[in-house]
Design an enzyme around this catalytic site. Structure first.
Site, mmCIF file in Angstrom:
data_model
loop_
_atom_site.group_PDB
_atom_site.id
_atom_site.type_symbol
_atom_site.label_atom_id
_atom_site.label_comp_id
_atom_site.label_asym_id
_atom_site.label_seq_id
_atom_site.Cartn_x
_atom_site.Cartn_y
_atom_site.Cartn_z
ATOM 1 N N ALA A 39 -27.765 14.200 40.220
ATOM 2 C CA ALA A 39 -27.503 12.921 40.887
ATOM 3 C C ALA A 39 -26.634 12.027 39.999
ATOM 4 O O ALA A 39 -25.729 11.328 40.467
ATOM 5 C CB ALA A 39 -28.816 12.223 41.195
ATOM 6 N N GLU A 40 -26.922 12.089 38.720
ATOM 7 C CA GLU A 40 -26.164 11.300 37.752
ATOM 8 C C GLU A 40 -24.702 11.782 37.734
ATOM 9 O O GLU A 40 -23.757 10.992 37.723
ATOM 10 C CB GLU A 40 -26.808 11.528 36.379
ATOM 11 C CG GLU A 40 -26.385 10.589 35.295
ATOM 12 C CD GLU A 40 -26.749 9.140 35.578
ATOM 13 O OE1 GLU A 40 -27.790 8.901 36.215
ATOM 14 O OE2 GLU A 40 -25.957 8.272 35.179
ATOM 15 N N TYR A 41 -24.558 13.096 37.750
ATOM 16 C CA TYR A 41 -23.220 13.695 37.772
ATOM 17 C C TYR A 41 -22.455 13.190 39.007
ATOM 18 O O TYR A 41 -21.315 12.749 38.914
ATOM 19 C CB TYR A 41 -23.353 15.221 37.805
ATOM 20 C CG TYR A 41 -22.033 15.966 37.805
ATOM 21 C CD1 TYR A 41 -21.447 16.364 36.612
ATOM 22 C CD2 TYR A 41 -21.377 16.257 38.996
ATOM 23 C CE1 TYR A 41 -20.229 17.040 36.604
ATOM 24 C CE2 TYR A 41 -20.162 16.928 39.005
ATOM 25 C CZ TYR A 41 -19.600 17.320 37.800
ATOM 26 O OH TYR A 41 -18.401 17.980 37.796
ATOM 27 N N LEU A 88 -6.468 49.418 34.243
ATOM 28 C CA LEU A 88 -7.158 50.253 33.253
ATOM 29 C C LEU A 88 -7.239 51.684 33.746
ATOM 30 O O LEU A 88 -7.373 51.927 34.945
ATOM 31 C CB LEU A 88 -8.589 49.734 33.046
ATOM 32 C CG LEU A 88 -8.730 48.377 32.379
ATOM 33 C CD1 LEU A 88 -10.154 47.860 32.545
ATOM 34 C CD2 LEU A 88 -8.394 48.474 30.891
ATOM 35 N N GLU A 119 -17.686 45.780 27.213
ATOM 36 C CA GLU A 119 -17.920 44.665 28.157
ATOM 37 C C GLU A 119 -18.177 45.223 29.549
ATOM 38 O O GLU A 119 -17.537 46.191 29.939
ATOM 39 C CB GLU A 119 -16.655 43.794 28.297
ATOM 40 C CG GLU A 119 -16.185 43.152 27.054
ATOM 41 C CD GLU A 119 -14.719 42.696 27.172
ATOM 42 O OE1 GLU A 119 -14.214 42.528 28.306
ATOM 43 O OE2 GLU A 119 -14.106 42.535 26.122
ATOM 44 N N LYS A 121 -17.633 45.708 33.362
ATOM 45 C CA LYS A 121 -16.443 45.553 34.197
ATOM 46 C C LYS A 121 -16.876 44.818 35.458
ATOM 47 O O LYS A 121 -17.542 45.380 36.322
ATOM 48 C CB LYS A 121 -15.850 46.917 34.539
ATOM 49 C CG LYS A 121 -14.565 46.831 35.324
ATOM 50 C CD LYS A 121 -13.891 48.193 35.378
ATOM 51 C CE LYS A 121 -12.528 48.157 36.018
ATOM 52 N NZ LYS A 121 -12.533 47.751 37.411
ATOM 53 N N ASP A 123 -16.920 43.047 38.988
ATOM 54 C CA ASP A 123 -16.282 43.426 40.232
ATOM 55 C C ASP A 123 -15.855 42.161 40.975
ATOM 56 O O ASP A 123 -16.572 41.649 41.827
ATOM 57 C CB ASP A 123 -17.264 44.250 41.075
ATOM 58 C CG ASP A 123 -16.529 45.175 42.006
ATOM 59 O OD1 ASP A 123 -15.290 45.194 41.973
ATOM 60 O OD2 ASP A 123 -17.206 45.885 42.769
ATOM 61 N N ARG A 142 -3.319 38.535 40.107
ATOM 62 C CA ARG A 142 -2.621 39.619 39.442
ATOM 63 C C ARG A 142 -1.471 40.143 40.298
ATOM 64 O O ARG A 142 -0.419 40.504 39.782
ATOM 65 C CB ARG A 142 -3.632 40.737 39.176
ATOM 66 C CG ARG A 142 -3.039 41.985 38.631
ATOM 67 C CD ARG A 142 -4.135 42.899 38.104
ATOM 68 N NE ARG A 142 -3.540 44.136 37.640
ATOM 69 C CZ ARG A 142 -3.363 45.209 38.390
ATOM 70 N NH1 ARG A 142 -3.759 45.194 39.648
ATOM 71 N NH2 ARG A 142 -2.808 46.284 37.897
ATOM 72 N N GLU A 179 -11.950 37.306 35.038
ATOM 73 C CA GLU A 179 -12.332 37.743 36.372
ATOM 74 C C GLU A 179 -13.028 36.593 37.084
ATOM 75 O O GLU A 179 -13.907 35.942 36.509
ATOM 76 C CB GLU A 179 -13.298 38.936 36.225
ATOM 77 C CG GLU A 179 -13.474 39.742 37.475
ATOM 78 C CD GLU A 179 -12.394 40.827 37.651
ATOM 79 O OE1 GLU A 179 -11.379 40.812 36.918
ATOM 80 O OE2 GLU A 179 -12.572 41.672 38.543
ATOM 81 N N TYR A 231 -11.907 37.496 29.739
ATOM 82 C CA TYR A 231 -11.994 38.755 28.988
ATOM 83 C C TYR A 231 -10.750 39.076 28.175
ATOM 84 O O TYR A 231 -10.633 40.172 27.643
ATOM 85 C CB TYR A 231 -12.372 39.926 29.892
ATOM 86 C CG TYR A 231 -11.474 40.187 31.080
ATOM 87 C CD1 TYR A 231 -10.120 40.492 30.928
ATOM 88 C CD2 TYR A 231 -12.005 40.167 32.369
ATOM 89 C CE1 TYR A 231 -9.315 40.739 32.023
ATOM 90 C CE2 TYR A 231 -11.207 40.416 33.475
ATOM 91 C CZ TYR A 231 -9.860 40.698 33.295
ATOM 92 O OH TYR A 231 -9.073 40.948 34.373
ATOM 93 N N LYS A 320 -16.564 54.239 34.699
ATOM 94 C CA LYS A 320 -17.128 53.738 35.952
ATOM 95 C C LYS A 320 -18.570 54.212 36.182
ATOM 96 O O LYS A 320 -18.956 55.287 35.728
ATOM 97 C CB LYS A 320 -16.261 54.192 37.131
ATOM 98 C CG LYS A 320 -14.805 53.792 37.040
ATOM 99 C CD LYS A 320 -14.591 52.291 37.115
ATOM 100 C CE LYS A 320 -14.519 51.743 38.516
ATOM 101 N NZ LYS A 320 -13.370 52.157 39.308
ATOM 102 N N CYS A 414 -38.224 52.213 75.937
ATOM 103 C CA CYS A 414 -38.592 52.771 74.637
ATOM 104 C C CYS A 414 -38.288 54.276 74.608
ATOM 105 O O CYS A 414 -38.718 55.005 75.508
ATOM 106 C CB CYS A 414 -40.080 52.528 74.390
ATOM 107 S SG CYS A 414 -40.668 53.341 72.896
ATOM 108 N N CYS A 417 -42.056 56.042 74.360
ATOM 109 C CA CYS A 417 -43.079 56.008 75.410
ATOM 110 C C CYS A 417 -42.529 55.584 76.768
ATOM 111 O O CYS A 417 -43.248 55.604 77.767
ATOM 112 C CB CYS A 417 -44.227 55.082 75.008
ATOM 113 S SG CYS A 417 -43.782 53.349 75.059
ATOM 114 N N CYS A 432 -40.427 47.323 71.879
ATOM 115 C CA CYS A 432 -41.055 48.140 72.900
ATOM 116 C C CYS A 432 -42.310 47.399 73.341
ATOM 117 O O CYS A 432 -43.101 46.949 72.512
ATOM 118 C CB CYS A 432 -41.428 49.503 72.316
ATOM 119 S SG CYS A 432 -42.728 50.337 73.240
ATOM 120 N N CYS A 438 -47.832 53.254 73.028
ATOM 121 C CA CYS A 438 -46.647 53.912 72.479
ATOM 122 C C CYS A 438 -47.046 54.702 71.239
ATOM 123 O O CYS A 438 -47.556 54.135 70.269
ATOM 124 C CB CYS A 438 -45.605 52.857 72.135
ATOM 125 S SG CYS A 438 -44.158 53.553 71.328
#
Ligand code: IVH
Length: 679
Positions: A39-41, A88, A119, A121, A123, A142, A179, A231, A320, A414, A417, A432, A438
Site C-alpha cells: 500500500a505504501e508502494y 546453444l 545454470e 536453462k 524456458d 533475439r 531470459e 545470464y 536437455k 451414459c 448404463c 450420468c 450405473c
C-alpha cells in the site's frame, strides 16, 4: 508548448521518490525481501505520477512510473544486434556432454579438467537489454539472432528489469542478456482467470510469456506476471568486467539484476553430470519451467580462445531434460464415468514418450475443453506431461488435420448404463443420472470405499472390483462383506490363498474410525479433512445423519454447497439402507471426542518436504491432521513447522529464510509419540 517551471523542492521530491521506488523494486524482485508494504508502494507511486502529471519535464526514461504501460504501438521497430545473439548446441545424454568436454579440452591443449558454470536453462524468451550510462535505453528480442524487435515499452513494465543500474561506476554501454519467463504459479493463475472469463488460455508458461511480450499495448503486458533472469552480457564499453562468467553474473546482480539461485561452478564434467541429475530431480519443485541445464566454460579468456561455430559458441552446451510436450495422434475419444457420475472424455493417443514416460491416454476434461481446443479424432495434437500431473492435450496442429478427421460426439446417454447424461447449467461437467444403477459409478464407489485412506481393504484392487461387479457377484459396498470364499476363489487369476487373504482383509477393515467410514461413503465434496471435521463435530454417525443443512454449516470448513451434498446423501433411502447393512455386517468404530482438547496441534500449519524413511508422506500427513494440524504444500510466513527429510530443497531454504522451526524425521516421530500416536 509551455511547461510549468519545476520548483526545486518538487524536483528533489521526485528524485527521492525515484530512489524509494527503485529500492523497493530491487528488494522485492532481486533480494526477494520486500520492506515497503504494498500500500505504501502504491501511495508513493501515485505521488510520483501526480508530480509528473503536473510537471511533465520530470518524466524520464528511468522513472518508475514508466513501468505501468504506455500507449499502444502499431508495430515493433527492428533492432540490429551489434553482437549476434547466438543459440546453444544440445546434448541429450551423458556421453554427448562428455564428448563436448573432450572437444573443449582438445582445443585447449588437454588440461586435466575445465571449470564450468552450471545454470538451469529457463524456458522463456531471450532478451537483450541495452543500458547507456546506467539507464535502460532499449530492450529487444533475439529474432533471428542478428535482427530482433524493439519491445522496450513492454519490458519496462516488468518489475525485475532495472530501469537504472544500482551503482555509480557503471559501464558507458552495457548490454545484458537474459531470459524473460512466466513463473508456474503466475501462469496457473492467469489461465484460471482466462478460463473463468471464457478467454483464450495459454498452452504453457513459455507461450504465455511470448504472448505477453508481443502485445502492442504495453498495459496488457504490465498485468502479466513476467520475470527476468540475467545470464550473460553482450556489448560492453567503458568498463572492464571480471574474467569469469560467474563473477560477471555476480556483478550484474550487484547492479540490480536477478540471477539464478541454482547457479553453481563445477570443477569438471563429472560434477556437471551430477548437477544435471540433481536439478532433474528438483525440476518439478522449481517455481519456473526449465528444459535443461546450460554448461558454460567459466573462464572468459578460455571462452575467447574457443570462439564460435556457425550459430553457437564452442564454450557452451545445453544438456536437455526429457521434453514435456510432444506431438502425437488422437486415435479415439472414450467417455469414462466416475464415482459421482461425471462423464469425462479421455483421449486415446498413439503412444508417445513425453515427460519421461510413455503416454497413451490423456484427459480432455469436459465438453467445453473439447470445443475450446477444436479437436477432432484423427488430429495431430500436442500432449503435455509435467511432473505427476495427468497428461493433457494442450493444442491441435490444424495444418496436419487429415481429410477423414471425425467430430467428437458427446454422448447424451451414459456409455455404461444408458441412463440420460445431464448437465447442470453453469457446471462444465456432464453427469450420468443413473446413480448406483450405473455399474461404472458402482465400481468407482466400491474402489473408493476400499481405498487405503478409506476402509483400507488390502488386496481389493481395481481389477478385482471390476471382475466382481462384472460377474454379478457384487452390487453394493455392503455386498463386500457377504462375499464367500468360493465366490472369490472362483474368479480368474484367484486362488484359495488369495481369496482367504481378501476375506481376512475384509474382516480387519470392519474395525475402523468414524472419519474413515465417512470418507469411505464417497459423499460428494467430502474429502478426508471434511470427514474428519464432521466426525469431530458430531461425535457419532447418528446425529450427523439427522443434521439439517444449517447445523452442518456450523462445522469447520463446511459451506452451503457441502452441507447440501451431505444432507442430501443421508436423506437417500438407498444410503440409509447401505449404512444399516454395513453396520449389520459388523463395521464399527469408536465415537469421536468432540471439541478441540484432544487436538494438541489445532490451528497449526505444517509442511512435509524431502524423503521420509519410517513414514510415508501421506502417513505423516494423516498423523498431523489427527492432531489437529493443517498440512500445507508450500512454506509461507503462516507455516508453524517444517519436517525435512533428505533431498529437501527450496521449501527447506524458504523455511530457513523465514526462520521457521525445521525438524528431521527422528524428531518428528518423537513429537508424534509424545502426542500419544503409536508408531
Ligand atoms: S546462454 C551464447 N544461458 O536458451 C549463449 N541461454 O538455445 C547463449 N536460455 O535463446 C545463451 N537459459 O533464450 C543461456 N542460463 C541460460 C539460459 C539460456 C535459457 C535460452 C536462451 C537462448 C536459448 C539457447
Amino acid at each position: 508548448m509551455t511547461s510549468n517551471k519545476v520548483p526545486v523542492e518538487k524536483r528533489q521530491r521526485a528524485q527521492e521518490l525515484h530512489e524509494i521506488l527503485q529500492r523497493a523494486n530491487y528488494q522485492y524482485y532481486v533480494l526477494d525481501a520486500p520492506e515497503l508494504p504494498d500500500a505504501e508502494y502504491d501511495r508513493r507511486m501515485r505521488e510520483l505520477q501526480d508530480l509528473e502529471a503536473e510537471y511533465p519535464e520530470l518524466v524520464s526514461a528511468d522513472s518508475p512510473t514508466q513501468r505501468v504501460g504506455a500507449a499502444p504501438l502499431t508495430e515493433f521497430a527492428e533492432v540490429r544486434h551489434q553482437i549476434p545473439m547466438l543459440s546453444l548446441d544440445n546434448a541429450f545424454d551423458d556421453d554427448e556432454l562428455r564428448e563436448f568436454d573432450r572437444r573443449v579440452r582438445d582445443r585447449l591443449n588437454n588440461p586435466d579438467a575445465v571449470e564450468y558454470a552450471c545454470e538451469p536453462k529457463l524456458d522463456g524468451i531471450a532478451i537483450s537489454l541495452l543500458y547507456r550510462d546506467g539507464v535502460l535505453e532499449r530492450a529487444a528480442t533475439r529474432g533471428d539472432g542478428t535482427t530482433g524487435e524493439d519491445i522496450t515499452q513492454n519490458v519496462r513494465t516488468i518489475g525485475s528489469v532495472p530501469l537504472r543500474l544500482r551503482e555509480q561506476n557503471v559501464p558507458a554501454v552495457l548490454e545484458v542478456r537474459g531470459e524473460i519467463y512466466m513463473p508456474k504459479a503466475g501462469f496457473a493463475e492467469l489461465n484460471e482467470k482466462a478460463r473463468e472469463a471464457g478467454e483464450k488460455i495459454f498452452v504453457n508458461p513459455r507461450n504465455a510469456a511470448a504472448g505477453s511480450l508481443r502485445q502492442l499495448d504495453s498495459r496488457v503486458t504490465a498485468r502479466r506476471p513476467l520475470e527476468l533472469c540475467a545470464y550473460g552480457v553482450g556489448q560492453v564499453e567503458g568498463a572492464e568486467l571480471p574474467e569469469q562468467h560467474t563473477a560477471i553474473l555476480e556483478q550484474l546482480n550487484r547492479w540490480g539484476f536477478r540471477i539464478n539461485k541454482e547457479m553453481l561452478v563445477a570443477n569438471d564434467i563429472d560434477a556437471c553430470i551430477e548437477y544435471h541429475q540433481r536439478l532433474g530431480e528438483k525440476r518439478e519443485g522449481l517455481p519456473y519451467d526449465i528444459d535443461g541445464i546450460v554448461f558454460k566454460v567459466n573462464s572468459i579468456p578460455l571462452q575467447r580462445r574457443l570462439g564460435f561455430v556457425a550459430r553457437a559458441p564452442r564454450w557452451a552446451m545445453a544438456y536437455k531434460f526429457p521434453a514435456q510436450e510432444e506431438m502425437t495422434e488422437l486415435l479415439d475419444v472414450e467417455f469414462q464415468v466416475g464415482r459421482t457420475g461425471a462423464v469425462t472424455p479421455v483421449a486415446r493417443l498413439k503412444p508417445v514418450f513425453v515427460g519421461g514416460v510413455t503416454v497413451s491416454n490423456a484427459t480432455l476434461h469436459n465438453r467445453d475443453e473439447i470445443n475450446r481446443l477444436g479437436v477432432k479424432i484423427g488430429d495431430s495434437v500436442v500432449v503435455r506431461r509435467a511432473g505427476d500431473v495427468i497428461p493433457q492435450v494442450v493444442s491441435v496442429v490444424e495444418s496436419k488435420r487429415p481429410q477423414n478427421a471425425r467430430e467428437i460426439v458427446f454422448p447424451d446417454h451414459c456409455p455404461v448404463c444408458g441412463s440420460p447424461v445431464e448437465s447442470t447449467p453453469g457446471e462444465a461437467v456432464a453427469r450420468c443420472s443413473g446413480g448406483l444403477i450405473c455399474s461404472a459409478q458402482r465400481k468407482q464407489a466400491i474402489k473408493h470405499f476400499a481405498s487405503r485412506k478409506a476402509m483400507d481393504i488390502d488386496g481389493l484392487g481395481d481389477k478385482l472390483v471390476d471382475q466382481l461387479v462384472d460377474e454379478g457377484l457384487l452390487h453394493s459396498v455392503s455386498g463386500l462383506y457377504h462375499l464367500t470364499r468360493e465366490e472369490v476363489a472362483g474368479l480368474e487369476r484367484m486362488g484359495e490363498k488369495s481369496a482367504q487373504n481378501l476375506l481376512d482383509a475384509l474382516q480387519r477393515s470392519k474395525d475402523t474410525t468414524l472419519p474413515k467410514f465417512l470418507y469411505a461413503l464417497g459423499i460428494r465434496e467430502v474429502g478426508e479433512a471434511t470427514a474428519r471435521n464432521l466426525a469431530r463435530h458430531f461425535g457419532d454417525l447418528e446425529p450427523l445423519m439427522q443434521a439439517s443443512e444449517e447445523a452442518l454449516q456450523e462445522v469447520e470448513d463446511v459451506g452451503p454447497v457441502v452441507a447440501h451434498f451431505v444432507a442430501e446423501f443421508f436423506q437417500q433411502t438407498h444410503a440409509q439402507e447401505e449404512i444399516e447393512a454395513l453396520c449389520q455386517a459388523g463395521v464399527h468404530w469408536e465415537p469421536e471426542e468432540t471439541g478441540g482438547e484432544s487436538q494438541p496441534l489445532a490451528g497449526q500449519t505444517w509442511v512435509l518436504t524431502g524423503k521420509l524413511e519410517t513414514l510415508s508422506r501421506s502417513e505423516g500427513k494423516e498423523y498431523l491432521q489427527r492432531l489437529g494440524a493443517k498440512v500445507a504444500g508450500s512454506v509461507s510466513a503462516k507455516t508453524d513447522a517444517v519436517v525435512a527429510g533428505p533431498g529437501a530443497g527450496s521449501k527447506l531454504n524458504k523455511a530457513r529464510d523465514l526462520e521457521i522451526p525445521v525438524i528431521d524425521e527422528e524428531q518428528f516421530l518423537e513429537q508424534l509419540r509424545d502426542h500419544g500416536i503409536e508408531i
